[in-house]
Scaffold this motif. Structure first.
Motif, mmCIF file in Angstrom:
data_model
loop_
_atom_site.group_PDB
_atom_site.id
_atom_site.type_symbol
_atom_site.label_atom_id
_atom_site.label_comp_id
_atom_site.label_asym_id
_atom_site.label_seq_id
_atom_site.Cartn_x
_atom_site.Cartn_y
_atom_site.Cartn_z
ATOM 1 N N LEU A 7 -6.418 8.512 1.538
ATOM 2 C CA LEU A 7 -7.632 8.427 0.713
ATOM 3 C C LEU A 7 -7.604 7.101 -0.008
ATOM 4 O O LEU A 7 -6.572 6.705 -0.569
ATOM 5 N N GLN A 109 -4.890 -1.965 -16.376
ATOM 6 C CA GLN A 109 -6.320 -2.201 -16.152
ATOM 7 C C GLN A 109 -7.131 -1.860 -17.399
ATOM 8 O O GLN A 109 -8.087 -2.551 -17.728
ATOM 9 N N MET A 132 -9.606 8.973 -11.018
ATOM 10 C CA MET A 132 -9.035 8.436 -9.777
ATOM 11 C C MET A 132 -7.963 9.386 -9.221
ATOM 12 O O MET A 132 -7.863 9.573 -8.003
ATOM 13 N N ASP A 135 -9.748 11.972 -7.341
ATOM 14 C CA ASP A 135 -10.199 11.490 -6.018
ATOM 15 C C ASP A 135 -9.104 11.695 -4.978
ATOM 16 O O ASP A 135 -9.351 12.139 -3.858
ATOM 17 N N ARG A 185 -1.952 -9.043 -3.632
ATOM 18 C CA ARG A 185 -2.478 -9.627 -4.863
ATOM 19 C C ARG A 185 -2.943 -11.059 -4.561
ATOM 20 O O ARG A 185 -2.204 -12.026 -4.764
#
Ligand code: TYM
Length: 330
Positions: A7, A109, A132, A135, A185
């Motif tokens: 996912l 974040q 999240m 999810d 990154r």
């Protein structure tokens, strides 16, 4: 033994960057050959920053078109909108109640985004990682392919899942982050010490997948490097050149030492032209397909409606089990 479940998702916030492509999307495409993949467009997540409603709708379609244009096949993978599977919002709330403020305050974040949007540090921005987690856990995912910046969220997801399983018995599969070794990154071209980001305001810092070949050439040519003039991988002392090498390496499938050899004795000008050309060639088929898809919203609608049906079947099973375990009557 069934296939492993994957996912992942991308926020519905504008045009995708080369960072999203290299760090995430390219892997999504590869993984669909081997795994049972669920790829969502995270439009509920996008609400943590103020959005123009029309733009949010259009951005949702843009991400979907980017998925398909990059090579995700809706017949192989389940592609869907987060908002069309209501279990995401529901499990997100439940998991809010199993996530600690201390954990959420440690999220990089959250810290970065609150510094950037100091006038709108809303509760959604704070609890974003629980949504999240929902999810991921709804699909009992084994692996979550993302760039480096999302690793912390996947690790928190594991902690939340383990906490829940301990309290109520086996409910969620514990997911693993799947971070590429190279390209996890991608840095800004003008500021190679910060990650390349959709929200960068520095001109020429970010390559967008929809950029024209001329723009790509111009941006790469202007990329910040150093005065040494040697194409060598050294992230610490040569962040600009190392970043361009990573981009080039991912696209051409070459290792860092092979790239060093290839450009031994050539200056940065030659190297930059090769990097830009590699990106342009890689994105050429993407551009064509993307434009066709954006001209065909009916087809996009068919894809997400079909995807939502498939996703709901799995998500509803997990949520039913969760509600039964915690005593919520549906
Ligand atoms: P988002 O939309 O910020 O980014 C999408 C994906 O792109 C990766 N990425 C990068 N990789 C390499 N270099 C970069 N400069 C770079 N910038 C972004 C991100 O790591 C990510 O994989 N919270 C997620 C979306 C999400 C999600 C999920 C992801 C919502 N639910 C469940 C996985 C599983 C996000 O904001 O990604």
């Amino acid at each position: 033994m069934g296939k492993k479940v994957i996912l992942s998702g991308i926020q519905a916030t504008g045009d995708l960057t080369l960072g999203n492509y290299v760090g995430a999307l390219k892997n999504f495409v590869k993984m669909q050959e081997e795994f049972d993949c669920y790829y969502m467009i995270a439009n509920l997540h996008a609400l943590t920053v103020r959005r123009d409603p029309k733009e949010l709708k259009n951005n949702t379609l843009k991400i979907l078109a980017s998925y398909i244009a990059a090579g995700i096949d809706p017949d192989k993978s389940t592609v869907f909108l987060q908002s069309q599977v209501h279990e995401h919002a529901e499990l997100g709330w439940v998991l809010d109640c199993y996530t600690y403020m201390g954990e959420l305050s440690r999220m990089t974040q959250f810290k970065d985004k609150s510094a950037k949007h100091a006038d709108n540090i809303n509760a959604g921005l704070f609890t974003y990682p629980s949504l999240m987690a929902g999810d991921i856990l709804l699909y009992q995912a084994n692996l979550v392919p993302t760039g480096e910046d999302q690793k912390q969220h996947v690790e928190l997801t594991r902690d939340i899942a383990e906490r829940f399983n301990k309290l109520y018995g086996d409910t969620f599969k514990i997911p693993e982050p799947y971070i590429p070794k190279v390209g996890a990154r991608i840095m800004g071209l003008q500021d190679p010490t910060s990650k390349m980001s959709k929200s960068s305001t520095i001109p020429n810092d970010t390559i967008l997948l929809v950029d024209t070949p001329e723009d790509i050439m111009k941006k790469v040519k202007k990329a910040v490097t150093d005065s040494e003039g040697i194409v060598k991988y050294d992230e610490k002392n040569k962040p600009g050149i190392s970043n361009l090498m990573e981009i080039y390496g991912i696209i051409t499938n070459k290792k860092m030492d092979e790239i060093e050899k290839e450009f031994q004795g050539s200056g940065y000008g030659t190297f930059k032209t090769a990097v830009a050309e590699a990106i342009i060639n890689e994105l050429e088929p993407f551009h064509k397909k993307y434009n066709e898809l954006m001209d065909n919203p009916k087809y996009l609608e068919e894809i997400y409606d079909e995807g939502a049906k498939k996703a709901s079947q799995v998500a509803s099973k997990t949520l039913k089990d969760v509600y039964e375990k915690i005593g919520i009557i549906r």
